[in-house]
Write an enzyme that holds these catalytic residues in place. Sequence first.
Site, PDB file in Angstrom:
ATOM      1  N   ASP A  82       6.802  31.974   0.619  1.00 49.95           N
ATOM      2  CA  ASP A  82       8.067  31.787   1.334  1.00 49.95           C
ATOM      3  C   ASP A  82       8.968  32.986   1.065  1.00 49.95           C
ATOM      4  O   ASP A  82       8.876  33.628   0.025  1.00 49.95           O
ATOM      5  CB  ASP A  82       8.769  30.498   0.876  1.00 49.95           C
ATOM      6  CG  ASP A  82       9.691  29.920   1.941  1.00 49.95           C
ATOM      7  OD1 ASP A  82       9.335  28.876   2.527  1.00 49.95           O
ATOM      8  OD2 ASP A  82      10.747  30.537   2.205  1.00 49.95           O
ATOM      9  N   ASP A 115       7.803  37.995   3.145  1.00 50.01           N
ATOM     10  CA  ASP A 115       8.227  37.878   4.541  1.00 50.01           C
ATOM     11  C   ASP A 115       6.965  38.050   5.376  1.00 50.01           C
ATOM     12  O   ASP A 115       6.363  39.136   5.393  1.00 50.01           O
ATOM     13  CB  ASP A 115       9.257  38.973   4.852  1.00 50.01           C
ATOM     14  CG  ASP A 115       9.756  38.913   6.296  1.00 50.01           C
ATOM     15  OD1 ASP A 115       9.071  38.321   7.147  1.00 50.01           O
ATOM     16  OD2 ASP A 115      10.826  39.495   6.556  1.00 50.01           O
ATOM     17  N   VAL A 116       6.557  36.986   6.073  1.00 46.76           N
ATOM     18  CA  VAL A 116       5.276  37.040   6.788  1.00 46.76           C
ATOM     19  C   VAL A 116       5.289  38.009   7.977  1.00 46.76           C
ATOM     20  O   VAL A 116       4.235  38.294   8.545  1.00 46.76           O
ATOM     21  CB  VAL A 116       4.805  35.645   7.261  1.00 46.76           C
ATOM     22  CG1 VAL A 116       4.575  34.709   6.088  1.00 46.76           C
ATOM     23  CG2 VAL A 116       5.774  35.046   8.277  1.00 46.76           C
ATOM     24  N   TYR A 121      11.302  31.757  20.802  1.00 47.99           N
ATOM     25  CA  TYR A 121      10.544  30.739  20.061  1.00 47.99           C
ATOM     26  C   TYR A 121       9.442  30.157  20.945  1.00 47.99           C
ATOM     27  O   TYR A 121       8.298  30.009  20.509  1.00 47.99           O
ATOM     28  CB  TYR A 121      11.503  29.657  19.591  1.00 47.99           C
ATOM     29  CG  TYR A 121      10.895  28.568  18.732  1.00 47.99           C
ATOM     30  CD1 TYR A 121      10.567  28.808  17.397  1.00 47.99           C
ATOM     31  CD2 TYR A 121      10.678  27.292  19.240  1.00 47.99           C
ATOM     32  CE1 TYR A 121      10.034  27.802  16.600  1.00 47.99           C
ATOM     33  CE2 TYR A 121      10.148  26.278  18.450  1.00 47.99           C
ATOM     34  CZ  TYR A 121       9.831  26.534  17.129  1.00 47.99           C
ATOM     35  OH  TYR A 121       9.311  25.525  16.345  1.00 47.99           O
ATOM     36  N   LYS A 135       5.467  30.395  20.223  1.00 47.98           N
ATOM     37  CA  LYS A 135       4.600  29.239  20.008  1.00 47.98           C
ATOM     38  C   LYS A 135       3.482  29.174  21.052  1.00 47.98           C
ATOM     39  O   LYS A 135       2.364  28.760  20.742  1.00 47.98           O
ATOM     40  CB  LYS A 135       5.435  27.960  19.997  1.00 47.98           C
ATOM     41  CG  LYS A 135       6.388  27.875  18.786  1.00 47.98           C
ATOM     42  CD  LYS A 135       5.627  27.952  17.465  1.00 47.98           C
ATOM     43  CE  LYS A 135       6.519  27.719  16.267  1.00 47.98           C
ATOM     44  NZ  LYS A 135       5.788  27.753  14.986  1.00 47.98           N
TER      45      LYS A 135
END
Length: 265
Positions: A43, A69-70, A162, A166
Amino acid sequence: MTAFQSRRRWAGKTALVTGAGGGIGRATALRLAEEGAAVAIVDVNRRAAEAVRKEVETAGGTAAVFVADVSVDADCAGTVAACEAAFGRIDVLVNNAALLEPGGAVDGLSEADWDRVIGVSLKGVFLMSRHVIPRLRAAGGGAIVNVASVHAFATMPKTAAYAAAKGGVVALTRQMALDFAADRIRVVAVAPGAVDTDMLRGGGSASDEDLVRAGFPMDGRSIGRVGEPSEIAEVILFAASEQASFVTGSTIAADGGLLARLVQA
Ligand code: NDP
């Protein structure tokens, strides 16, 4: 014997969960640990991640925190290497971290906001997966579960980045499933509906009434409830497990009937 030692379906396995400091990630990390997995809690929020690690350990489970941080490739590479060094293996990756905000229609979103939401919610899936896949392949297989959203299929106003992210996660799930099937790596997406977490509550600004409005029917009429993080965690665990051995490339909705409904009565 502690509560976590009584059920050990995942004993000896390691699961890496991104965004595990937040609602759905936390619930997933706790369930995996309950079943015996060593859990890498990944995370960007160290405090939240440490709190989940403590919960796991207090209940008798095994966990370690990796702050990352992905959306940053170096963070992903370092996290995966450190996780392997800590636990010796990786069996499951749950790509759960995402950002809903900043929202907006395409004419109201800055390029930086678009890049941030896509960077965490879609590119993050790509980056974490590309570092985990060689480890899964070398281990003879494994599973990747991508947490998508109903926004991949039906959306609401001003959620452009977003929703696009997705939709991309669902498409990338199909793609990775095909590309790595021969390596015995299954890739499955889970698409939650409205779930009671900080993300849904907009960091605390949404009231209970707002949440009821976001809820959808499970019985054809409005029972006005949102999901609990634990209800999504169960689906994620199933998708990652041997019980889902013939499931790959697909998206499992866990949305209380939201996508089944044409209009809100
Ligand atoms: P939360 O916001 O509760 O938790 C997300 C966690 O991810 C937080 O700890 C957050 O840290 C962390 N995070 C944010 N950015 C990054 C990053 N760049 N790298 C690593 N970690 C990061 O979200 P939810 O639990 O609600 O959502 C989990 C998943 O479920 C997401 O993929 C979301 O899109 C999906 N989902 C959620 C729904 C819902 O209604 N809640 C509905 C449909 C899908 P910080 O707190 O600092 O931001």
